[in-house]
Design a protein around this motif. Structure first.
Motif, short mmCIF file in Angstrom:
data_model
loop_
_atom_site.label_atom_id
_atom_site.label_comp_id
_atom_site.label_asym_id
_atom_site.label_seq_id
_atom_site.Cartn_x
_atom_site.Cartn_y
_atom_site.Cartn_z
N UNK A 4 0.82 -1.21 -0.02
CA UNK A 4 -0.06 -0.16 -0.10
C UNK A 4 0.70 1.08 0.05
N UNK A 5 0.70 2.07 -1.17
CA UNK A 5 1.58 3.23 -1.24
C UNK A 5 0.66 4.38 -1.29
N UNK A 6 0.92 5.46 -0.58
CA UNK A 6 0.26 6.65 -0.50
C UNK A 6 1.26 7.95 -1.16
N UNK A 7 0.78 8.81 -2.02
CA UNK A 7 1.47 9.82 -2.23
C UNK A 7 0.76 11.23 -2.07
N UNK A 8 1.55 12.10 -1.61
CA UNK A 8 0.66 13.50 -1.29
C UNK A 8 1.19 14.25 -2.67
N UNK A 9 0.16 15.15 -3.06
CA UNK A 9 0.52 15.99 -4.03
C UNK A 9 1.00 15.05 -5.58
N UNK A 10 0.16 14.24 -5.72
CA UNK A 10 0.28 13.21 -6.68
C UNK A 10 -0.23 13.32 -8.14
N UNK A 11 -1.11 14.70 -8.09
CA UNK A 11 -1.68 14.79 -9.43
C UNK A 11 -0.92 15.41 -10.44
N UNK A 12 0.44 15.81 -10.07
CA UNK A 12 1.05 16.56 -11.27
C UNK A 12 2.65 16.51 -10.78
N UNK A 13 3.41 17.06 -12.00
CA UNK A 13 4.83 16.94 -11.86
C UNK A 13 5.67 15.60 -11.25
N UNK A 14 6.30 15.84 -10.25
CA UNK A 14 7.20 14.69 -9.58
C UNK A 14 6.36 13.71 -8.90
N UNK A 15 5.48 14.06 -8.43
CA UNK A 15 4.47 13.03 -7.84
C UNK A 15 3.48 12.09 -8.72
N UNK A 16 3.37 12.82 -9.85
CA UNK A 16 2.70 12.05 -10.91
C UNK A 16 3.71 10.84 -11.47
N UNK A 17 4.99 11.43 -12.02
CA UNK A 17 5.88 10.66 -12.62
C UNK A 17 6.39 9.46 -11.57
N UNK A 18 6.24 9.79 -10.14
CA UNK A 18 6.49 8.96 -9.44
C UNK A 18 5.60 7.71 -9.44
N UNK A 19 4.31 7.84 -9.40
CA UNK A 19 3.17 7.17 -9.50
C UNK A 19 3.44 6.39 -10.69
N UNK A 20 3.46 6.75 -11.88
CA UNK A 20 3.84 6.22 -13.16
C UNK A 20 4.83 5.12 -13.04
N UNK A 21 6.23 5.41 -12.36
CA UNK A 21 7.32 4.67 -12.19
C UNK A 21 6.98 3.49 -11.14
N UNK A 22 6.08 3.86 -10.25
CA UNK A 22 6.02 2.74 -9.13
C UNK A 22 4.91 1.71 -9.76
N UNK A 23 4.08 2.12 -10.53
CA UNK A 23 3.05 1.06 -11.27
C UNK A 23 3.86 0.20 -12.16
N UNK A 24 4.92 0.80 -12.73
CA UNK A 24 5.73 0.07 -13.86
C UNK A 24 6.46 -0.99 -13.09
N UNK A 25 7.14 -0.55 -11.74
CA UNK A 25 7.81 -1.26 -11.11
C UNK A 25 7.28 -2.55 -10.40
N UNK A 26 6.07 -2.44 -10.03
CA UNK A 26 5.09 -3.36 -9.13
C UNK A 26 3.43 -3.25 -9.52
N UNK A 27 3.41 -4.03 -10.51
CA UNK A 27 1.89 -4.00 -11.11
C UNK A 27 0.78 -4.16 -10.07
N UNK A 28 1.20 -4.98 -8.82
CA UNK A 28 0.21 -5.53 -7.61
C UNK A 28 0.14 -4.44 -6.80
N UNK A 29 0.72 -3.12 -6.95
CA UNK A 29 0.64 -2.21 -5.67
C UNK A 29 -0.89 -1.71 -5.66
#
Ligand SMILES: NC(=O)C1=CN([C@@H]2O[C@H](COP(=O)(O)OP(=O)(O)OC[C@H]3O[C@@H](n4cnc5c(N)ncnc54)[C@H](OP(=O)(O)O)[C@@H]3O)[C@@H](O)[C@H]2O)C=CC1
Ligand SMILES: CC(C)CCC[C@@H](C)[C@H]1CC[C@H]2C3=C(CC[C@]12C)[C@@]1(C)CCC(=O)[C@@H](C)[C@@H]1CC3
Length: 334
Positions: A4-29
Motif C-alpha cells: 500500500x503506497x500513498x503519495x501526496x501531491x500526486x496529480x502533477x509533476x514529480x508526484x505523478x511521474x513517481x506514480x507512473x514509475x511505481x506502477x511500472x515497477x510493481x503492478x500489484x501495488x
C-alpha cells in the motif's frame, strides 16, 4: 501481499511521474493518490490507467495545508487500509517566488555558478502568508500538515512485525542559515521554502531516532531542478521558453538539472526498491542525470545538528497539541 503506497501531491509533476514509475515497477501495488483537487486527481488517475489498465488506484481528498483536512483524510485512511507500506510526502508549494536578478548575473560569472544552479542559494525569496489555521502557509503545507498526517497514521505505519517507510521530497535549496529554531514557521524571513525543506530534513532525522525501533524508517530526497508547475511559477512562461535550450545545454555540465519529472522521480523510485536497513538517516538522496541522459541516485550527507532536530521535534509535538485543542474547541462551537 500487495504494497500500500500513498503519495501526496500526486496529480502533477514529480508526484505523478513517481506514480507512473511505481506502477511500472510493481503492478500489484495499491496506490492511493492524495490530492487537494479531486478533478485533478481524477485526471491523474485516468492518465495512469491508460498505461496501467489493471492498476489498483484509489483517490483521497487531502489538503495538507489544512489541519481539518489532514485529520479527516487520516480517519478515512484508517477506515480503508490496515497498513501503509510507503508514505511519499511530496506535496509542496513555493508561493510568490522572486528571483534576485542581480545575484543571478553576479553568480553566472563567479566560481559558485554550479552550486547556484544546483541550489539557487541567494537567488530566491518568497512572500508567505497566514492560512485559516493561523499557521504560515509554506510551513503548514510543506512540513506541518505532513507531520500531523504521520502522527495520525502511526497505527498504520508502525503495525508491528513489519517495516514502513516515509519519503520526503526535500530540496537542495534546504539551507541551515534559512532556518531558525526560534521561528520554525519562518514568520520573519523571506525564505520560507528553504526553511521548510531544511525543517523536513531535520524532522526526518528525528523520526528515525524515535521510530526506527518500531519499524518506521524516514528518508529525504532532492529531485534536482525539474520543470514542473512549481518551477514554471518562478519566471514568466515566455522566459522559460526562451531559456529552455540553455537549460538543456547546462544539463550537459551539471547532473542536478534533471529537468523532466520522470528523471526527478529517480531517487524516489530508487528508495522504493532499497531495504530499510541499507538506508543512511543522515543522507539526502539526490536524483541526478548525466550529460548523456543516464539517471542515477547519489547520497549526500546533510548539514544537520542532532540536538536542533530534537528541539524541532518537541516544538512540532507542542504545536500539534495546540492545533488539536483549537480544532476540538472549534468543533464544540459549531
Ligand atoms: N520542481 C523542482 O525543481 C523541485 C521540486 N521539489 C519539490 O518537489 C515536490 C513536488 O513539486 P513539483 O512536482 O515540482 O511541483 P508541482 O507543483 O507540479 O507539484 C506539487 C504538488 O503538490 C500539490 N499540493 C500543493 N499544495 C498542496 C496542498 N495544500 N495539499 C495537497 N497537495 C498540495 C499540488 O497540487 P495542485 O495541483 O492542486 O496544486 C501538486 O500536485 C514539492 O515538494 C517541491 O518542493 C524539490 C526540489 C526541486
Ligand atoms: C540563465 C539561467 C538559465 C536562468 C535560470 C535562473 C533561475 C530561474 C534558476 C537557477 C537555479 C534554479 C533552481 C530552482 C528554480 C529556478 C532557478 C532559480 C529551484 C529553486 C527550484 C526548486 C528547488 O527546490 C531547487 C532544488 C531548485 C534549485 C535550482
Amino acid at each position: 501481499m500487495e504494497k500500500v503506497v500513498l503519495v501526496t501531491g500526486a496529480n502533477s509533476g514529480i508526484g505523478l511521474a513517481l506514480c507512473e514509475r511505481l506502477l511500472t515497477e510493481d503492478s500489484q501495488l495499491l496506490l492511493c493518490l492524495a490530492c487537494r483537487n479531486m478533478k485533478r486527481a481524477e485526471d491523474a488517475r485516468s492518465a495512469l490507467l491508460t498505461s496501467h489498465i489493471n492498476a489498483h488506484i484509489d483517490l483521497l481528498h487531502l489538503d495538507v495545508g489544512s489541519v481539518q483536512s489532514v485529520l479527516a483524510a487520516a480517519q478515512e485512511l484508517k477506515a480503508r487500509y490496515n497498513r501503509i507500506d510507503f508514505l511519499y510526502l511530496n506535496a509542496g508549494i513555493m508561493p510568490n517566488p522572486q528571483v534576485d536578478v542581480k545575484a543571478l548575473f553576479k553568480g553566472l560569472f563567479s566560481r559558485n555558478v554550479i552550486n547556484m544552479f544546483a541550489t539557487a542559494e541567494g537567488l530566491l525569496t518568497q512572500q508567505d502568508r497566514l492560512n485559516s489555521d493561523g499557521l504560515q502557509e509554506v510551513f503548514a503545507t510543506n512540513l506541518f500538515g505532513h507531520f500531523l498526517l504521520i502522527r495520525e497514521l502511526e497505527p498504520l505505519l508502525c503495525p508491528g512485525g513489519q517495516t514502513s517507510r516515509i519519503v520526503w521530497t526535500s530540496s537542495s535549496n534546504a539551507r541551515r542559515s534559512a532556518f531558525s529554531i526560534e521561528d520554525i514557521q519562518h514568520r520573519n524571513g523571506m525564505e520560507p521554502y528553504s526553511s521548510s525543506k531544511y525543517a523536513s530534513d531535520m524532522l526526518s532525522l528525528a523520526l528515525n531516532r524515535h521510530k526506527n525501533s518500531q519499524g518506521l524508517f524516514s528518508s529525504v530526497i532532492c529531485p534536482g531542478l525539474v520543470m514542473t508547475n512549481l518551477t514554471y511559477g518562478i519566471l514568466p512562461s515566455f522566459f522559460w521558453t526562451l531559456i529552455m535550450p540553455i537549460m538543456w545545454l547546462i544539463r550537459i555540465f551539471t547532473n542536478t538539472f534533471t529537468l523532466t519529472p520522470y528523471n526527478g522521480a529517480e531517487a524516489l523510485h530508487w528508495l522504493f526498491v532499497q531495504n530499510s536497513e541499507s538506508l543512511d538517516p543522515r543522507a539526502k538522496y539526490h536524483s541526478l542525470t548525466s550529460g548523456l541522459g543516464k539517471n542515477y541516485t547519489q547520497p549526500q550527507q546533510m548539514d544537520i545538528d542532532e540536538q536542533m532536530s530534537e528541539i524541532l521535534y518537541s516544538k512540532l509535538l507542542e504545536l500539534e497539541k495546540v492545533v488539536r485543542k483549537k480544532q476540538s474547541e472549534g468543533n464544540v462551537d459549531k
